[in-house]
Scaffold this motif. Structure first.
Motif, mmCIF file in Angstrom:
data_model
loop_
_atom_site.group_PDB
_atom_site.id
_atom_site.type_symbol
_atom_site.label_atom_id
_atom_site.label_comp_id
_atom_site.label_asym_id
_atom_site.label_seq_id
_atom_site.Cartn_x
_atom_site.Cartn_y
_atom_site.Cartn_z
ATOM 1 N N ALA A 121 0.829 -1.205 0.000
ATOM 2 C CA ALA A 121 0.000 0.000 0.000
ATOM 3 C C ALA A 121 0.867 1.260 0.000
ATOM 4 O O ALA A 121 0.539 2.244 -0.670
ATOM 5 N N PHE A 122 1.978 1.234 0.734
ATOM 6 C CA PHE A 122 2.857 2.403 0.764
ATOM 7 C C PHE A 122 3.522 2.628 -0.595
ATOM 8 O O PHE A 122 3.851 3.751 -0.947
ATOM 9 N N PHE A 123 3.729 1.540 -1.342
ATOM 10 C CA PHE A 123 4.363 1.665 -2.652
ATOM 11 C C PHE A 123 3.363 2.051 -3.736
ATOM 12 O O PHE A 123 3.666 2.884 -4.600
ATOM 13 N N ASP A 124 2.169 1.464 -3.709
ATOM 14 C CA ASP A 124 1.196 1.664 -4.784
ATOM 15 C C ASP A 124 0.344 2.916 -4.628
ATOM 16 O O ASP A 124 -0.235 3.378 -5.603
ATOM 17 N N TYR A 125 0.224 3.437 -3.417
ATOM 18 C CA TYR A 125 -0.708 4.535 -3.173
ATOM 19 C C TYR A 125 -0.026 5.720 -2.490
ATOM 20 O O TYR A 125 0.949 5.569 -1.773
ATOM 21 N N GLU A 126 -0.613 6.874 -2.720
ATOM 22 C CA GLU A 126 -0.233 8.089 -2.000
ATOM 23 C C GLU A 126 -1.219 8.240 -0.844
ATOM 24 O O GLU A 126 -2.432 8.318 -1.060
ATOM 25 N N ILE A 127 -0.721 8.243 0.362
ATOM 26 C CA ILE A 127 -1.586 8.241 1.550
ATOM 27 C C ILE A 127 -1.991 9.671 1.884
ATOM 28 O O ILE A 127 -1.146 10.542 2.089
ATOM 29 N N LEU A 128 -3.307 9.900 1.947
ATOM 30 C CA LEU A 128 -3.833 11.234 2.208
ATOM 31 C C LEU A 128 -4.240 11.423 3.667
ATOM 32 O O LEU A 128 -3.971 12.462 4.254
ATOM 33 N N GLU A 129 -4.905 10.438 4.230
ATOM 34 C CA GLU A 129 -5.415 10.562 5.600
ATOM 35 C C GLU A 129 -5.439 9.182 6.255
ATOM 36 O O GLU A 129 -5.840 8.206 5.637
ATOM 37 N N GLN A 130 -5.007 9.118 7.522
ATOM 38 C CA GLN A 130 -4.988 7.856 8.252
ATOM 39 C C GLN A 130 -6.009 7.881 9.375
ATOM 40 O O GLN A 130 -6.306 8.933 9.927
ATOM 41 N N LEU A 131 -6.525 6.698 9.704
ATOM 42 C CA LEU A 131 -7.584 6.587 10.697
ATOM 43 C C LEU A 131 -7.475 5.242 11.400
ATOM 44 O O LEU A 131 -7.149 4.233 10.766
ATOM 45 N N GLU A 132 -7.740 5.221 12.706
ATOM 46 C CA GLU A 132 -7.715 3.980 13.472
ATOM 47 C C GLU A 132 -9.127 3.421 13.574
ATOM 48 O O GLU A 132 -10.072 4.160 13.815
ATOM 49 N N ALA A 133 -9.258 2.113 13.388
ATOM 50 C CA ALA A 133 -10.569 1.470 13.455
ATOM 51 C C ALA A 133 -10.460 0.173 14.238
ATOM 52 O O ALA A 133 -9.449 -0.531 14.155
ATOM 53 N N GLY A 134 -11.506 -0.156 14.961
ATOM 54 C CA GLY A 134 -11.587 -1.461 15.610
ATOM 55 C C GLY A 134 -12.024 -2.480 14.578
ATOM 56 O O GLY A 134 -12.477 -2.143 13.490
ATOM 57 N N ILE A 135 -11.877 -3.746 14.924
ATOM 58 C CA ILE A 135 -12.228 -4.805 13.981
ATOM 59 C C ILE A 135 -12.955 -5.906 14.721
ATOM 60 O O ILE A 135 -12.620 -6.242 15.852
ATOM 61 N N VAL A 178 -6.580 6.762 0.326
ATOM 62 C CA VAL A 178 -5.426 6.792 -0.571
ATOM 63 C C VAL A 178 -5.822 7.158 -1.998
ATOM 64 O O VAL A 178 -6.980 7.042 -2.389
ATOM 65 N N LYS A 179 -4.810 7.595 -2.726
ATOM 66 C CA LYS A 179 -4.957 7.923 -4.135
ATOM 67 C C LYS A 179 -3.880 7.142 -4.872
ATOM 68 O O LYS A 179 -2.734 7.095 -4.426
ATOM 69 N N GLY A 180 -4.228 6.490 -5.956
ATOM 70 C CA GLY A 180 -3.276 5.660 -6.694
ATOM 71 C C GLY A 180 -2.127 6.456 -7.278
ATOM 72 O O GLY A 180 -2.313 7.571 -7.755
ATOM 73 N N LYS A 181 -0.938 5.884 -7.232
ATOM 74 C CA LYS A 181 0.241 6.520 -7.813
ATOM 75 C C LYS A 181 0.349 6.161 -9.291
ATOM 76 O O LYS A 181 -0.068 5.087 -9.712
ATOM 77 N N ASN A 182 0.947 7.059 -10.067
ATOM 78 C CA ASN A 182 1.271 6.767 -11.457
ATOM 79 C C ASN A 182 2.597 6.020 -11.516
ATOM 80 O O ASN A 182 3.319 5.930 -10.524
ATOM 81 N N LEU A 183 2.948 5.528 -12.689
ATOM 82 C CA LEU A 183 4.173 4.771 -12.842
ATOM 83 C C LEU A 183 5.405 5.607 -12.513
ATOM 84 O O LEU A 183 6.327 5.137 -11.851
ATOM 85 N N HIS A 184 5.399 6.879 -12.937
ATOM 86 C CA HIS A 184 6.570 7.716 -12.665
ATOM 87 C C HIS A 184 6.706 8.025 -11.180
ATOM 88 O O HIS A 184 7.809 8.179 -10.670
ATOM 89 N N ASP A 185 5.601 8.102 -10.461
ATOM 90 C CA ASP A 185 5.668 8.296 -9.018
ATOM 91 C C ASP A 185 6.279 7.080 -8.329
ATOM 92 O O ASP A 185 7.038 7.206 -7.369
ATOM 93 N N LYS A 186 5.949 5.886 -8.818
ATOM 94 C CA LYS A 186 6.518 4.663 -8.249
ATOM 95 C C LYS A 186 8.015 4.606 -8.493
ATOM 96 O O LYS A 186 8.789 4.206 -7.619
ATOM 97 N N ARG A 187 8.438 5.027 -9.693
ATOM 98 C CA ARG A 187 9.864 5.044 -9.997
ATOM 99 C C ARG A 187 10.601 6.015 -9.083
ATOM 100 O O ARG A 187 11.710 5.740 -8.624
ATOM 101 N N GLU A 188 9.982 7.171 -8.820
ATOM 102 C CA GLU A 188 10.594 8.150 -7.918
ATOM 103 C C GLU A 188 10.740 7.585 -6.513
ATOM 104 O O GLU A 188 11.763 7.808 -5.853
ATOM 105 N N SER A 189 9.737 6.852 -6.045
ATOM 106 C CA SER A 189 9.828 6.288 -4.691
ATOM 107 C C SER A 189 10.913 5.220 -4.625
ATOM 108 O O SER A 189 11.599 5.099 -3.606
ATOM 109 N N ILE A 190 11.115 4.460 -5.707
ATOM 110 C CA ILE A 190 12.199 3.469 -5.740
ATOM 111 C C ILE A 190 13.555 4.178 -5.698
ATOM 112 O O ILE A 190 14.453 3.777 -4.952
ATOM 113 N N LYS A 191 13.706 5.255 -6.493
ATOM 114 C CA LYS A 191 14.959 6.009 -6.487
ATOM 115 C C LYS A 191 15.245 6.598 -5.115
ATOM 116 O O LYS A 191 16.374 6.551 -4.628
ATOM 117 N N LYS A 192 14.220 7.132 -4.472
ATOM 118 C CA LYS A 192 14.383 7.725 -3.142
ATOM 119 C C LYS A 192 14.812 6.676 -2.124
ATOM 120 O O LYS A 192 15.684 6.910 -1.289
#
Length: 151
Positions: A9-23, A120-134
């Protein structure tokens, strides 16, 4: 105590907002969670009839589980959220075309199983490449610091 993380999820998506939930879990599933027998890789959250459900989370049963009671390992599990939180998530998903995915599952200080979900919002291919380089640059920088302080 963190039981499992959703690294994909951290690789494929750009995280906008996080929330805790019970299950909502069965007793044998909680025991399996304590042994870290869970996989969040392809799981996602869907809101159905003003209730949030987690689909695709795999909790494998233990060998000590009663042979007559083998729970479905990939069943949909209800998330415990306030109505306002569900309405807010549903509005953002339906209007902006965003997704909801679980990031990690853990036990809080009261020993309750919790799931951290994220809008989350899906990342484009170039965003994924940037995260790999980083990631590669961070590893190289850390290695150079280690070598510098050794010598």
């Amino acid at each position: 105590m963190i039981v499992a993380r959703n690294k994909k999820a951290f690789f494929d998506y750009e995280i906008l907002e996080q929330l805790e939930a019970g299950i909502s879990l069965f007793g044998s599933e909680v025991k399996a969670l304590r042994k870290a027998r869970v996989n969040l890789k392809d799981s996602f959250v869907k809101i159905i009839k003003a209730e949030a459900f987690l689909f695709g989370m795999h909790i494998s049963y233990l060998d000590t589980t009663n042979p007559y009671y083998k729970p479905n390992e990939k069943r949909d599990r209800k998330l415990l959220l306030h109505k306002k939180q569900i309405d807010k998530l549903f509005g953002q998903v339906s209007l902006q075309g965003l997704s909801i995915v679980p990031l990690k599952i853990y036990f809080n200080h009261k020993n309750k199983a919790k799931v951290e979900i994220a809008l989350v919002k899906g990342k484009n291919l170039h965003d994924k490449r940037e995260s790999i380089k980083k990631k590669i640059l961070d590893k190289e920088a850390l290695a150079s610091f280690k070598n510098y302080y050794k010598g």
